[in-house]
Design a protein around this motif. Sequence first.
Motif, PDB file in Angstrom:
ATOM      1  N   LYS A  90     -16.198  18.640  11.732  1.00 34.03           N
ATOM      2  CA  LYS A  90     -17.591  18.224  11.517  1.00 34.03           C
ATOM      3  C   LYS A  90     -18.087  17.353  12.668  1.00 34.03           C
ATOM      4  CE  LYS A  90     -17.767  18.723   6.565  1.00 34.03           C
ATOM      5  NZ  LYS A  90     -17.699  18.116   5.257  1.00 34.03           N
ATOM      6  N   GLU A  93     -18.816  19.578  15.542  1.00 30.54           N
ATOM      7  CA  GLU A  93     -20.063  20.311  15.290  1.00 30.54           C
ATOM      8  C   GLU A  93     -21.268  19.412  15.530  1.00 30.54           C
ATOM      9  OE1 GLU A  93     -19.634  21.779  11.303  1.00 30.54           O
ATOM     10  OE2 GLU A  93     -18.418  23.494  11.938  1.00 30.54           O
ATOM     11  N   LEU A  94     -21.194  18.167  15.071  1.00 29.36           N
ATOM     12  CA  LEU A  94     -22.305  17.232  15.278  1.00 29.36           C
ATOM     13  C   LEU A  94     -22.520  16.953  16.760  1.00 29.36           C
ATOM     14  CD1 LEU A  94     -21.769  14.620  12.418  1.00 29.36           C
ATOM     15  CD2 LEU A  94     -23.653  16.256  12.626  1.00 29.36           C
ATOM     16  N   ARG A  95     -21.405  16.752  17.500  1.00 27.59           N
ATOM     17  CA  ARG A  95     -21.540  16.515  18.942  1.00 27.59           C
ATOM     18  C   ARG A  95     -22.123  17.744  19.633  1.00 27.59           C
ATOM     19  NH1 ARG A  95     -16.424  14.120  18.323  1.00 27.59           N
ATOM     20  NH2 ARG A  95     -15.413  15.875  19.369  1.00 27.59           N
ATOM     21  N   PHE A  96     -21.690  18.924  19.209  1.00 24.73           N
ATOM     22  CA  PHE A  96     -22.214  20.160  19.789  1.00 24.73           C
ATOM     23  C   PHE A  96     -23.711  20.282  19.521  1.00 24.73           C
ATOM     24  CE2 PHE A  96     -23.219  24.727  19.433  1.00 24.73           C
ATOM     25  CZ  PHE A  96     -22.893  25.122  20.718  1.00 24.73           C
ATOM     26  N   GLU A  97     -24.129  19.979  18.286  1.00 27.65           N
ATOM     27  CA  GLU A  97     -25.555  20.034  17.940  1.00 27.65           C
ATOM     28  C   GLU A  97     -26.360  19.031  18.778  1.00 27.65           C
ATOM     29  OE1 GLU A  97     -26.044  19.527  13.721  1.00 27.65           O
ATOM     30  OE2 GLU A  97     -24.877  21.339  13.287  1.00 27.65           O
ATOM     31  N   GLU A  98     -25.798  17.830  18.988  1.00 24.45           N
ATOM     32  CA  GLU A  98     -26.486  16.825  19.799  1.00 24.45           C
ATOM     33  C   GLU A  98     -26.651  17.317  21.235  1.00 24.45           C
ATOM     34  OE1 GLU A  98     -24.301  13.164  19.475  1.00 24.45           O
ATOM     35  OE2 GLU A  98     -24.704  13.001  17.321  1.00 24.45           O
ATOM     36  N   GLN A 100     -26.712  20.434  22.192  1.00 20.90           N
ATOM     37  CA  GLN A 100     -27.695  21.521  22.152  1.00 20.90           C
ATOM     38  C   GLN A 100     -29.113  20.966  22.113  1.00 20.90           C
ATOM     39  OE1 GLN A 100     -25.913  24.050  23.272  1.00 20.90           O
ATOM     40  NE2 GLN A 100     -26.931  25.417  21.890  1.00 20.90           N
ATOM     41  N   LYS A 101     -29.323  19.936  21.300  1.00 15.92           N
ATOM     42  CA  LYS A 101     -30.664  19.329  21.216  1.00 15.92           C
ATOM     43  C   LYS A 101     -31.072  18.730  22.556  1.00 15.92           C
ATOM     44  CE  LYS A 101     -30.671  18.261  16.298  1.00 15.92           C
ATOM     45  NZ  LYS A 101     -30.569  17.194  15.292  1.00 15.92           N
TER      46      LYS A 101
END
Length: 181
Positions: A90, A93-98, A100-101
């Motif tokens: 998780k 995933e959160l770091r990846f989403e950050e 990406q943003k």
Amino acid sequence: MEDIASQIPLLIKGSEKAFSTIYNHYWDRLYYVAYQKLQSQEAAEEIVQEVFLTLWRDRQKLSIHSLSNYLAAMVRHAVYRYVASEKAVKNRELRFEEVQKKNLNLEDELNNKLALKKILELSNQLPLKCRLVFQRNKLQDEAIKDVAKELNISIKTAEAHLSKALKFIRLNIRSFLCLFF
């Protein structure tokens, strides 16, 4: 049912019957413990299967005084490892989403800068008064009446210049935006 403690030496020697007896005796209990901690049928089943697989694989190295305590500890540790692994996934995933943003924000910023640069280039092709009205009103965010006053023209004339500039830029930017986006 046979005495479970008597199955341990047989298990160590590689008896599949002993393993099946132990498996059938403890599976439900171990599943219940894992399920209570994880609230996931799939994860609980996976952990119990992993525990029994490890039990079979490491059977010759075993030194077990209480099979029930040994298996309970194996499940407990497997649950801890599972929870830690899920937490790590998780977090990734959160770091990846950050990331990406941030990349999308940078991309948007770059796109905006390129579009603004093109608009500025197009506005520089306009006649002088038309260009000044457009750039001051749209790019520098000055009110149309202030622009008209500074250029010593009527508000209607300033509005006409602005309409002409907007029409020219809209016509010429479409092809750029189609290629760009």
